[in-house]
Design an enzyme around this catalytic site. Structure first.
Site, PDB file in Angstrom:
ATOM      1  N   ARG A 249      11.372  -0.728  10.887  1.00  0.00           N
ATOM      2  CA  ARG A 249      10.357  -0.333  11.865  1.00  0.00           C
ATOM      3  C   ARG A 249      10.358  -1.276  13.059  1.00  0.00           C
ATOM      4  O   ARG A 249      10.443  -2.486  12.896  1.00  0.00           O
ATOM      5  CB  ARG A 249       8.982  -0.330  11.187  1.00  0.00           C
ATOM      6  CG  ARG A 249       8.791   0.944  10.368  1.00  0.00           C
ATOM      7  CD  ARG A 249       7.525   0.950   9.573  1.00  0.00           C
ATOM      8  NE  ARG A 249       6.411   0.246  10.190  1.00  0.00           N
ATOM      9  CZ  ARG A 249       5.247   0.044   9.587  1.00  0.00           C
ATOM     10  NH1 ARG A 249       5.060   0.486   8.350  1.00  0.00           N
ATOM     11  NH2 ARG A 249       4.279  -0.594  10.197  1.00  0.00           N
TER      12      ARG A 249
ATOM     13  N   ARG B   3      11.716  -5.094   4.857  1.00  0.00           N
ATOM     14  CA  ARG B   3      11.344  -3.683   4.647  1.00  0.00           C
ATOM     15  C   ARG B   3      12.263  -2.724   5.401  1.00  0.00           C
ATOM     16  O   ARG B   3      12.501  -2.892   6.584  1.00  0.00           O
ATOM     17  CB  ARG B   3       9.894  -3.454   5.105  1.00  0.00           C
ATOM     18  CG  ARG B   3       9.499  -1.981   5.078  1.00  0.00           C
ATOM     19  CD  ARG B   3       8.010  -1.778   5.087  1.00  0.00           C
ATOM     20  NE  ARG B   3       7.369  -2.203   6.320  1.00  0.00           N
ATOM     21  CZ  ARG B   3       6.052  -2.220   6.496  1.00  0.00           C
ATOM     22  NH1 ARG B   3       5.244  -1.843   5.522  1.00  0.00           N
ATOM     23  NH2 ARG B   3       5.528  -2.628   7.634  1.00  0.00           N
TER      24      ARG B   3
ATOM     25  N   ARG C  70      -0.212  -8.773  13.170  1.00  0.00           N
ATOM     26  CA  ARG C  70      -0.831  -7.765  12.311  1.00  0.00           C
ATOM     27  C   ARG C  70      -1.601  -8.405  11.168  1.00  0.00           C
ATOM     28  O   ARG C  70      -2.642  -7.901  10.752  1.00  0.00           O
ATOM     29  CB  ARG C  70       0.230  -6.796  11.794  1.00  0.00           C
ATOM     30  CG  ARG C  70       0.498  -5.681  12.808  1.00  0.00           C
ATOM     31  CD  ARG C  70       1.899  -5.116  12.743  1.00  0.00           C
ATOM     32  NE  ARG C  70       2.261  -4.619  11.466  1.00  0.00           N
ATOM     33  CZ  ARG C  70       3.500  -4.634  10.972  1.00  0.00           C
ATOM     34  NH1 ARG C  70       4.490  -5.144  11.687  1.00  0.00           N
ATOM     35  NH2 ARG C  70       3.740  -4.160   9.805  1.00  0.00           N
TER      36      ARG C  70
ATOM     37  N   LYS D  95       0.826  -1.217   0.000  1.00  0.00           N
ATOM     38  CA  LYS D  95       0.000   0.000   0.000  1.00  0.00           C
ATOM     39  C   LYS D  95       0.859   1.265   0.000  1.00  0.00           C
ATOM     40  O   LYS D  95       0.636   2.176  -0.795  1.00  0.00           O
ATOM     41  CB  LYS D  95      -0.927   0.036   1.234  1.00  0.00           C
ATOM     42  CG  LYS D  95      -1.874  -1.143   1.343  1.00  0.00           C
ATOM     43  CD  LYS D  95      -2.751  -1.055   2.591  1.00  0.00           C
ATOM     44  CE  LYS D  95      -1.994  -1.061   3.906  1.00  0.00           C
ATOM     45  NZ  LYS D  95      -1.263  -2.317   4.198  1.00  0.00           N
TER      46      LYS D  95
ATOM     47  N   ARG E 292      -9.487   0.842   8.602  1.00  0.00           N
ATOM     48  CA  ARG E 292      -9.092  -0.526   8.926  1.00  0.00           C
ATOM     49  C   ARG E 292     -10.184  -1.278   9.683  1.00  0.00           C
ATOM     50  O   ARG E 292      -9.992  -2.456  10.007  1.00  0.00           O
ATOM     51  CB  ARG E 292      -7.832  -0.506   9.799  1.00  0.00           C
ATOM     52  CG  ARG E 292      -6.516  -0.727   9.034  1.00  0.00           C
ATOM     53  CD  ARG E 292      -5.377  -0.463  10.007  1.00  0.00           C
ATOM     54  NE  ARG E 292      -4.171  -1.205   9.783  1.00  0.00           N
ATOM     55  CZ  ARG E 292      -3.108  -0.714   9.140  1.00  0.00           C
ATOM     56  NH1 ARG E 292      -3.135   0.464   8.583  1.00  0.00           N
ATOM     57  NH2 ARG E 292      -2.008  -1.432   9.047  1.00  0.00           N
TER      58      ARG E 292
HETATM   59  P1  ADP Z   1       1.666  -1.582   7.582  1.00  0.00           P
HETATM   60  O1  ADP Z   1       2.272  -0.708   6.505  1.00  0.00           O
HETATM   61  O2  ADP Z   1       2.594  -2.664   8.022  1.00  0.00           O
HETATM   62  O3  ADP Z   1       0.307  -2.071   7.200  1.00  0.00           O
HETATM   63  P2  ADP Z   1       0.959   0.818   9.070  1.00  0.00           P
HETATM   64  O4  ADP Z   1       2.082   1.779   9.020  1.00  0.00           O
HETATM   65  O5  ADP Z   1      -0.188   1.072   8.168  1.00  0.00           O
HETATM   66  O6  ADP Z   1       1.516  -0.665   8.866  1.00  0.00           O
HETATM   67  O7  ADP Z   1       0.409   0.713  10.549  1.00  0.00           O
HETATM   68  C1  ADP Z   1       1.251   0.454  11.641  1.00  0.00           C
HETATM   69  C2  ADP Z   1       0.422   0.335  12.919  1.00  0.00           C
HETATM   70  O8  ADP Z   1      -0.241   1.584  13.170  1.00  0.00           O
HETATM   71  C3  ADP Z   1      -0.690  -0.697  12.889  1.00  0.00           C
HETATM   72  O9  ADP Z   1      -0.232  -1.998  13.230  1.00  0.00           O
HETATM   73  C4  ADP Z   1      -1.658  -0.121  13.928  1.00  0.00           C
HETATM   74  O10 ADP Z   1      -1.187  -0.365  15.251  1.00  0.00           O
HETATM   75  C5  ADP Z   1      -1.536   1.362  13.694  1.00  0.00           C
HETATM   76  N1  ADP Z   1      -2.524   1.825  12.693  1.00  0.00           N
HETATM   77  C6  ADP Z   1      -2.258   2.347  11.458  1.00  0.00           C
HETATM   78  N2  ADP Z   1      -3.393   2.672  10.818  1.00  0.00           N
HETATM   79  C7  ADP Z   1      -4.418   2.344  11.662  1.00  0.00           C
HETATM   80  C8  ADP Z   1      -5.837   2.423  11.573  1.00  0.00           C
HETATM   81  N3  ADP Z   1      -6.455   2.904  10.476  1.00  0.00           N
HETATM   82  N4  ADP Z   1      -6.563   1.994  12.641  1.00  0.00           N
HETATM   83  C9  ADP Z   1      -5.974   1.538  13.754  1.00  0.00           C
HETATM   84  N5  ADP Z   1      -4.641   1.419  13.890  1.00  0.00           N
HETATM   85  C10 ADP Z   1      -3.860   1.809  12.860  1.00  0.00           C
HETATM   86  P1  ADP Z   2       2.198  -1.896   3.174  1.00  0.00           P
HETATM   87  O1  ADP Z   2       2.161  -0.379   3.197  1.00  0.00           O
HETATM   88  O2  ADP Z   2       0.988  -2.485   2.518  1.00  0.00           O
HETATM   89  O3  ADP Z   2       2.474  -2.489   4.510  1.00  0.00           O
HETATM   90  P2  ADP Z   2       4.775  -1.559   1.810  1.00  0.00           P
HETATM   91  O4  ADP Z   2       4.502  -0.658   0.657  1.00  0.00           O
HETATM   92  O5  ADP Z   2       5.421  -0.965   3.005  1.00  0.00           O
HETATM   93  O6  ADP Z   2       3.415  -2.330   2.233  1.00  0.00           O
HETATM   94  O7  ADP Z   2       5.629  -2.786   1.255  1.00  0.00           O
HETATM   95  C1  ADP Z   2       6.135  -3.807   2.123  1.00  0.00           C
HETATM   96  C2  ADP Z   2       7.523  -4.236   1.627  1.00  0.00           C
HETATM   97  O8  ADP Z   2       7.387  -4.923   0.375  1.00  0.00           O
HETATM   98  C3  ADP Z   2       8.487  -3.077   1.360  1.00  0.00           C
HETATM   99  O9  ADP Z   2       9.785  -3.493   1.738  1.00  0.00           O
HETATM  100  C4  ADP Z   2       8.392  -2.854  -0.157  1.00  0.00           C
HETATM  101  O10 ADP Z   2       9.619  -2.347  -0.689  1.00  0.00           O
HETATM  102  C5  ADP Z   2       8.113  -4.261  -0.660  1.00  0.00           C
HETATM  103  N1  ADP Z   2       7.225  -4.274  -1.857  1.00  0.00           N
HETATM  104  C6  ADP Z   2       6.156  -3.482  -2.086  1.00  0.00           C
HETATM  105  N2  ADP Z   2       5.554  -3.820  -3.259  1.00  0.00           N
HETATM  106  C7  ADP Z   2       6.273  -4.853  -3.775  1.00  0.00           C
HETATM  107  C8  ADP Z   2       6.162  -5.654  -4.981  1.00  0.00           C
HETATM  108  N3  ADP Z   2       5.180  -5.456  -5.856  1.00  0.00           N
HETATM  109  N4  ADP Z   2       7.072  -6.636  -5.157  1.00  0.00           N
HETATM  110  C9  ADP Z   2       8.066  -6.844  -4.250  1.00  0.00           C
HETATM  111  N5  ADP Z   2       8.222  -6.141  -3.109  1.00  0.00           N
HETATM  112  C10 ADP Z   2       7.330  -5.154  -2.878  1.00  0.00           C
END
Ligand code: ADP
Ligand code: ADP
Ligand code: ZN
Length: 218
Positions: A161, A128, A172, A14, A89
């Site tokens: 992170r 990541r 998660r 995302k 979410r």
């Molecule tokens: P990821 O990219 O791994 O999906 P995020 O950066 O979106 O992680 O979120 C990291 C953490 O922040 C989540 O595990 C949760 O604890 C909190 N968080 C982020 N967005 C939301 C949301 N919309 N509602 C509740 N908690 C959230």
């Molecule tokens: P989210 O926000 O959904 O948690 P991220 O954009 O942070 O996901 O991506 C998670 C990890 O996967 C990062 O290290 C990113 O560089 C890698 N990644 C994202 N998209 C792809 C893809 N299409 N193929 C391979 N690796 C990817």
């Protein structure tokens, strides 16, 4: 005017896709996770409260999350539309977003659900690395930076992170399945959901997303 939601499990891509879309569409991306991390780095009470949930891989309560996002999207740069990354979410958050956009005479235009199987999610999360300065996202194997540890875009320092530990990653993904996956039905029922195969190269995923948005806008 277009309001776009990127839905998908942690590691689906995302944030990566939101960055590209932001550059392509000229709209701000609003990531609730980034907003929490920014609040934490400023040591605000909201940031410190959120941290207790983030550290465990649990969702921050809806009331805190919705208030923070409402404040962000009321800012001037969000007037022409927003790319939502990681929000909503829960169904309660989705309902709150409908209300917030409704007051601005806007609505959710499209929800892109990025689909990736669990073992791939875990490999992505494990590798990541994120820029401490600008938030750019890298992957040790799949999308490495040019100079190890240094952001290509801004020269900032890359870090892993603290919530990307194996235990938290598993939790998660579970939380996604229990609390966020129901949103797929919520938006499918409204005719807004488009499923995207997230197990392709970054560019190919972006291509599919841009295509889907083009259809809604035309
Ligand atoms: P990821 O990219 O791994 O999906 P995020 O950066 O979106 O992680 O979120 C990291 C953490 O922040 C989540 O595990 C949760 O604890 C909190 N968080 C982020 N967005 C939301 C949301 N919309 N509602 C509740 N908690 C959230
Ligand atoms: P989210 O926000 O959904 O948690 P991220 O954009 O942070 O996901 O991506 C998670 C990890 O996967 C990062 O290290 C990113 O560089 C890698 N990644 C994202 N998209 C792809 C893809 N299409 N193929 C391979 N690796 C990817
Ligand atoms: Zn950077």
């Amino acid at each position: 005017m277009v309001d776009i939601i990127l839905l998908g499990a942690p590691g689906a891509g995302k944030g990566t896709q939101a960055e590209l879309l932001r550059d392509g569409l000229g709209l701000p991306s609003v990531s609730s996770g980034d907003l929490f991390r920014a609040a934490l780095s400023e040591r605000t009470s909201l940031g410190l409260r959120a941290k207790t949930y983030m550290d465990k891989g649990e969702l921050v309560p809806d009331e805190i999350t919705v208030g923070m996002v409402a404040e962000r999207i009321s800012q001037a740069d969000c007037a022409a539309g927003v790319i939502f990354d990681g929000f909503p979410r829960t169904v309660a958050q989705a309902e709150a977003l409908d209300g917030l956009l409704g007051k601005m005479r806007r609505r959710v235009d499209i929800v892109l659900c990025i689909q990736v199987l669990e073992d791939v999610l875990l490999r992505r999360l494990a590798g990541r690395w994120t820029c401490r300065n600008c938030g750019a996202i890298y992957h040790r194997e799949f999308n490495p930076e040019k100079v190890q540890g240094v952001c290509d875009a801004c020269g900032g320092e890359l870090y892993q992170r603290p919530d990307d530990t194996p235990e938290t990653q598993q939790r998660r993904i579970q939380v996604y399945l229990q609390q966020t996956a129901p949103l797929e039905e919520y938006y499918r029922g409204r005719g807004l959901l488009v499923e995207v195969n997230g197990e392709q190269a970054v560019d190919a995923v972006q291509h599919d997303i841009v295509d889907a948005i083009g259809i809604v806008r035309s």
